[in-house]
Design a protein around this motif. Structure first.
Motif, PDB file in Angstrom:
ATOM      1  N   MET A  26      43.516  55.853 -34.766  1.00 49.00           N
ATOM      2  CA  MET A  26      42.223  56.182 -35.369  1.00 49.00           C
ATOM      3  C   MET A  26      42.096  57.674 -35.701  1.00 49.00           C
ATOM      4  O   MET A  26      41.170  58.089 -36.378  1.00 49.00           O
ATOM      5  CB  MET A  26      41.068  55.757 -34.451  1.00 49.00           C
ATOM      6  N   HIS A  27      43.028  58.488 -35.206  1.00 49.64           N
ATOM      7  CA  HIS A  27      42.991  59.917 -35.536  1.00 49.64           C
ATOM      8  C   HIS A  27      43.871  60.260 -36.727  1.00 49.64           C
ATOM      9  O   HIS A  27      43.973  61.408 -37.116  1.00 49.64           O
ATOM     10  CB  HIS A  27      43.417  60.755 -34.318  1.00 49.64           C
ATOM     11  N   ARG A  28      44.585  59.248 -37.258  1.00 52.90           N
ATOM     12  CA  ARG A  28      45.487  59.522 -38.379  1.00 52.90           C
ATOM     13  C   ARG A  28      44.686  59.817 -39.642  1.00 52.90           C
ATOM     14  O   ARG A  28      43.521  59.424 -39.784  1.00 52.90           O
ATOM     15  CB  ARG A  28      46.392  58.307 -38.626  1.00 52.90           C
TER      16      ARG A  28
ATOM     17  N   ILE B  86      43.088  56.962 -41.847  1.00 51.60           N
ATOM     18  CA  ILE B  86      41.801  56.443 -41.405  1.00 51.60           C
ATOM     19  C   ILE B  86      40.673  57.258 -42.038  1.00 51.60           C
ATOM     20  O   ILE B  86      39.699  56.713 -42.551  1.00 51.60           O
ATOM     21  CB  ILE B  86      41.702  56.502 -39.858  1.00 51.60           C
ATOM     22  N   GLN B  87      40.867  58.591 -42.036  1.00 52.65           N
ATOM     23  CA  GLN B  87      39.863  59.459 -42.672  1.00 52.65           C
ATOM     24  C   GLN B  87      39.758  59.157 -44.152  1.00 52.65           C
ATOM     25  O   GLN B  87      38.667  59.118 -44.722  1.00 52.65           O
ATOM     26  CB  GLN B  87      40.254  60.928 -42.487  1.00 52.65           C
ATOM     27  N   VAL B  88      40.945  58.925 -44.771  1.00 48.53           N
ATOM     28  CA  VAL B  88      40.950  58.616 -46.203  1.00 48.53           C
ATOM     29  C   VAL B  88      40.161  57.341 -46.454  1.00 48.53           C
ATOM     30  O   VAL B  88      39.320  57.279 -47.354  1.00 48.53           O
ATOM     31  CB  VAL B  88      42.401  58.477 -46.717  1.00 48.53           C
ATOM     32  N   ALA B  89      40.408  56.323 -45.626  1.00 46.77           N
ATOM     33  CA  ALA B  89      39.715  55.044 -45.804  1.00 46.77           C
ATOM     34  C   ALA B  89      38.205  55.235 -45.672  1.00 46.77           C
ATOM     35  O   ALA B  89      37.432  54.697 -46.459  1.00 46.77           O
ATOM     36  CB  ALA B  89      40.229  54.025 -44.779  1.00 46.77           C
ATOM     37  N   ARG B  90      37.829  56.031 -44.673  1.00 56.19           N
ATOM     38  CA  ARG B  90      36.396  56.277 -44.483  1.00 56.19           C
ATOM     39  C   ARG B  90      35.826  57.023 -45.677  1.00 56.19           C
ATOM     40  O   ARG B  90      34.746  56.699 -46.178  1.00 56.19           O
ATOM     41  CB  ARG B  90      36.163  57.112 -43.221  1.00 56.19           C
ATOM     42  N   ALA B  91      36.591  58.030 -46.164  1.00 59.15           N
ATOM     43  CA  ALA B  91      36.118  58.843 -47.276  1.00 59.15           C
ATOM     44  C   ALA B  91      35.951  58.001 -48.534  1.00 59.15           C
ATOM     45  O   ALA B  91      35.084  58.257 -49.364  1.00 59.15           O
ATOM     46  CB  ALA B  91      37.097  59.995 -47.531  1.00 59.15           C
ATOM     47  N   LYS B  92      36.815  56.971 -48.667  1.00 60.05           N
ATOM     48  CA  LYS B  92      36.722  56.102 -49.837  1.00 60.05           C
ATOM     49  C   LYS B  92      35.526  55.169 -49.740  1.00 60.05           C
ATOM     50  O   LYS B  92      35.231  54.431 -50.667  1.00 60.05           O
ATOM     51  CB  LYS B  92      37.989  55.249 -49.961  1.00 60.05           C
ATOM     52  N   GLY B  93      34.877  55.148 -48.568  1.00 63.25           N
ATOM     53  CA  GLY B  93      33.692  54.324 -48.410  1.00 63.25           C
ATOM     54  C   GLY B  93      33.976  52.933 -47.895  1.00 63.25           C
ATOM     55  O   GLY B  93      33.135  52.047 -48.018  1.00 63.25           O
ATOM     56  N   VAL B  94      35.160  52.718 -47.295  1.00 60.66           N
ATOM     57  CA  VAL B  94      35.437  51.424 -46.665  1.00 60.66           C
ATOM     58  C   VAL B  94      34.477  51.258 -45.491  1.00 60.66           C
ATOM     59  O   VAL B  94      34.203  52.215 -44.766  1.00 60.66           O
ATOM     60  CB  VAL B  94      36.888  51.375 -46.164  1.00 60.66           C
ATOM     61  N   LYS B  95      33.954  50.050 -45.334  1.00 55.86           N
ATOM     62  CA  LYS B  95      33.017  49.818 -44.230  1.00 55.86           C
ATOM     63  C   LYS B  95      33.722  50.043 -42.894  1.00 55.86           C
ATOM     64  O   LYS B  95      34.912  49.788 -42.756  1.00 55.86           O
ATOM     65  CB  LYS B  95      32.496  48.378 -44.285  1.00 55.86           C
ATOM     66  N   GLU B  96      32.969  50.493 -41.901  1.00 51.55           N
ATOM     67  CA  GLU B  96      33.548  50.861 -40.615  1.00 51.55           C
ATOM     68  C   GLU B  96      34.367  49.706 -40.021  1.00 51.55           C
ATOM     69  O   GLU B  96      35.462  49.893 -39.505  1.00 51.55           O
ATOM     70  CB  GLU B  96      32.432  51.288 -39.655  1.00 51.55           C
TER      71      GLU B  96
ATOM     72  N   VAL C 204      38.347  49.862 -39.016  1.00 54.83           N
ATOM     73  CA  VAL C 204      38.906  49.579 -37.685  1.00 54.83           C
ATOM     74  C   VAL C 204      39.892  48.414 -37.760  1.00 54.83           C
ATOM     75  O   VAL C 204      41.026  48.510 -37.282  1.00 54.83           O
ATOM     76  CB  VAL C 204      37.771  49.251 -36.681  1.00 54.83           C
ATOM     77  N   MET C 205      39.481  47.308 -38.388  1.00 56.95           N
ATOM     78  CA  MET C 205      40.317  46.113 -38.353  1.00 56.95           C
ATOM     79  C   MET C 205      41.557  46.239 -39.249  1.00 56.95           C
ATOM     80  O   MET C 205      42.661  45.977 -38.828  1.00 56.95           O
ATOM     81  CB  MET C 205      39.503  44.870 -38.764  1.00 56.95           C
ATOM     82  N   HIS C 206      41.354  46.661 -40.496  1.00 58.96           N
ATOM     83  CA  HIS C 206      42.481  46.650 -41.429  1.00 58.96           C
ATOM     84  C   HIS C 206      43.372  47.867 -41.281  1.00 58.96           C
ATOM     85  O   HIS C 206      44.589  47.757 -41.264  1.00 58.96           O
ATOM     86  CB  HIS C 206      41.970  46.549 -42.868  1.00 58.96           C
ATOM     87  N   HIS C 207      42.761  49.035 -41.185  1.00 59.89           N
ATOM     88  CA  HIS C 207      43.573  50.245 -41.149  1.00 59.89           C
ATOM     89  C   HIS C 207      43.969  50.612 -39.726  1.00 59.89           C
ATOM     90  O   HIS C 207      45.037  51.154 -39.493  1.00 59.89           O
ATOM     91  CB  HIS C 207      42.825  51.393 -41.816  1.00 59.89           C
ATOM     92  N   GLY C 208      43.101  50.322 -38.787  1.00 62.69           N
ATOM     93  CA  GLY C 208      43.378  50.691 -37.399  1.00 62.69           C
ATOM     94  C   GLY C 208      44.179  49.639 -36.660  1.00 62.69           C
ATOM     95  O   GLY C 208      45.360  49.829 -36.369  1.00 62.69           O
ATOM     96  N   VAL C 209      43.530  48.501 -36.404  1.00 63.59           N
ATOM     97  CA  VAL C 209      44.142  47.485 -35.538  1.00 63.59           C
ATOM     98  C   VAL C 209      45.482  47.009 -36.087  1.00 63.59           C
ATOM     99  O   VAL C 209      46.438  46.843 -35.342  1.00 63.59           O
ATOM    100  CB  VAL C 209      43.174  46.294 -35.347  1.00 63.59           C
TER     101      VAL C 209
END
Lengths: 289, 314
Positions: free
Chosen positions: B208-210, B213-223, B227-232
């Protein structure tokens, strides 16, 4: 000049202080240490603190539920469960320590040799370790203990042998990480023998993970001894042994659950103690884990 | 990928050979005549002579080993000393029980470990993290035979919610079958829950610190999606490894659980073999379990290489 020597000398001491302080900040680890010390004291003081003989049978007093006279009740032969647990602490703790000592004494040198010399020596040793790790540890120990014959000593040997490959593998991994460092190179340049480099320069710098794994393994070893005893491959009957007590008590589960309940609790607490202690030691040396 | 699989299979051969050496020499760990070790010290000389003949113990060790390897390669693991049944067929009849129990245990452990692991990583150092840590500590330290007895005492003896011992085959009654498996599954699953949830927490915390993950959040992916797709998804690989490595421990647990709950599986076969001094059955089961572990490790390697192409080319 004098000032410099002093400050150099002071560093390891303050480091150790910091490590100790960091350990004692970890409440769980301190509790674990406390539990272990409690059981160690119990094992040492068994003849003094045990209220009754662990072996004397009183058939008229069989299956007594816990009371003020027998805090943890009596078993199917009327023996005091508390006294048997107190005496049983000796066997459990000693066997846990001996098993890990055996694993370390054989596994660590094997891992050092494999990691340091590399090449074909490493290949052969690691294939052997792979093969040994393929066996479910408990099952292999069970088979070996049965072949050697049921006794605590044989259970210790069987489980000890099974733990050797773990220590060999961890040590090897550490050696590979440390052996390229400059101080090893330097030692080789000044003509230190491979033996000295392995045991002095490499092992001392690779010791932390081995210590952590050893601590965690004491708990596991005690659990394995209890499992073997539970299956009847521990010390033969009247001996007060936690696993065997649980086994014989399990036949009276409906009638007298305390016979098997309390020895199991003792095993659980000791194992929990060693596990939290091991975790605590690891956190001191490797806070990022 | 084909090359990778082939290389792994070739690597397996020397290890499998060493495993055979171990199972062959098991009986020679004890000093003296193996026939006495098997039959017990008070065995009659006639019985010893018969067993020597039956198992070929009077031949030189090297030829004994040759015969052993040859028969194992033909799928022949010897025959029971009790009733002469072939060990292979004994294992095959008992395998389904163990398989069902193990699959249920792994499934249950994932059912508990995935949510607790994910939540513990998502909200580290909160109460949910503490609960998951406590669960892990308990799962690693609790003696499985003790847990089994506690569960039997509480749920079978006192509350009578669960049947305590015995086995109902799946084709007789599905509900009866599952009912008898509830308690053993819990016992077997708990240590797995402990390890899996902690490993998942550790991995996910790191992932979650990679930056992606920040990129995904910045693109507006829902939390939830982050977590599920990019993290888990990225944290699951080590979890697969850990489960693969636990197969050996699982089989050890099976031995204890099956013997307490009297389930007619591989574990009970091992314990019965020990009580009946039925050495060929013990030897065959130990070998079979070791091969299962080797194959599980191979499967983990292959999954790893399939998921992460970098490993194949290393």
């Amino acid at each position: 000049m004098a000032v410099i020597t002093e400050s150099v000398k002071a560093v390891p001491i303050s480091n150790r202080h910091r490590a100790v302080r960091r350990f004692f900040k970890n409440r769980l680890a301190v509790v674990g240490l406390g539990v272990i010390l409690f059981f160690v004291a119990m094992a040492i003081l068994a003849p003094v603190i045990a209220p009754y003989s662990p072996l004397a049978a009183h058939f008229s007093q069989a299956f007594h539920a816990p009371t003020a006279r027998h805090w943890l009740g009596t078993d199917e032969l009327g023996r005091d469960v508390l006294s048997r647990i107190i005496w049983g602490a000796r066997g459990s703790l000693i066997s846990g320590l001996l098993i890990v000592a055996l694993g370390v004494a054989v596994g660590v040198p094997l891992g050092l040799i494999a990691g340091y010399f590399g090449g074909i020596v490493d290949d052969i040793l690691m294939r052997v370790v792979d093969a040994a790790l393929a066996f479910p540890g408990l099952v292999l120990a069970l088979a070996m203990a049965w072949i050697l014959g049921p006794s605590l000593g044989h259970a210790i040997i069987a489980i000890g042998v099974v733990t050797i490959p773990q220590f060999a593998r961890i040590t090897r991994g550490q050696v590979l990480e440390v052996k390229g460092r400059e101080y090893v190179e330097a030692a080789r340049c000044v003509g230190a023998s491979p033996f000295r480099i392995m045991f002095h320069h490499i092992l001392l710098n690779a010791a932390t993970p081995i210590i952590v794994v050893a601590t965690l393994n004491i708990g596991g070893a005690i659990l394995s001894v209890a499992s073997l005893s539970f299956l009847g491959l521990g010390p033969p009957p009247p001996a007060p042994n936690w696993g065997s007590m649980l086994q014989s008590g399990s036949q009276y589960l409906t009638l007298a659950p305390w016979i098997s309940l309390f020895p199991g609790l003792a095993i659980f607490l000791v194992v929990l103690g060693f596990n939290t202690l091991g975790d605590g030691i690891r956190d001191v040396f490797d806070p990022n884990h | 990928m084909v090359l990778f699989v082939l290389r792994r299979l070739v690597n397996l051969i020397p290890v499998a050979f060493l495993v055979l050496i171990v199972t062959f020499s098991l009986i020679h760990v004890a000093p003296g005549n193996p026939a006495y070790t098997i039959l017990g010290e008070q065995a009659s000389p006639t019985a010893v002579r018969l067993l020597d003949q039956k198992m070929g113990l009077n031949h030189p060790l090297v030829s004994q080993f040759g015969t052993y390897v040859a028969s194992v390669l033909h799928g022949n693991l010897g025959s029971s000393l009790l009733d002469g049944q072939s060990v292979t067929s004994l294992i095959i009849t008992r395998l389904p029980v163990t398989l069902e129990l193990s699959v249920l245990a792994v499934a249950l452990s994932l059912l508990i470990a995935l949510p607790t692991g994910i939540l513990a990583a998502y909200r580290p150092n909160t109460w949910i993290d503490s609960v998951s840590r406590l669960l892990a500590l308990l799962g690693a330290a609790i003696p499985n035979f003790w847990l089994a007895l506690l569960l039997v005492y509480v749920f079978a003896v006192t509350l009578r919610w669960a049947p305590s011992l015995g086995w109902v085959p799946l084709n007789v009654s599905v509900l009866g079958n599952l009912g008898h498996l509830v308690l053993p599954t819990i016992v077997l699953a708990l240590p797995l829950v402990a390890i899996t949830s902690r490993v998942l927490r550790g991995e996910l915390l790191e992932v979650m610190h990679r930056i992606y993950i920040q990129v995904a959040r910045a693109k507006g992916v829902k939390e939830w999606g982050v977590v599920m797709h990019h993290g888990v998804r990225n944290a699951l690989i080590p979890v697969v490894t850990v489960i693969g490595l636990q197969v050996g421990g699982l089989l050890g647990g099976v031995v204890i659980t099956e013997s307490i709950f009297s389930l007619p599986g591989m574990g009970q076969l091992v314990v019965n073999a020990i009580f009946n001094r039925d050495y060929p059955v013990l030897q065959g089961s130990v070998l079979f379990m070791a091969l299962v572990v080797l194959l599980a490790n191979l499967a983990v390697d292959l999954i790893y290489a399939w998921v992460d192409p970098r490993i194949r080319y290393n």
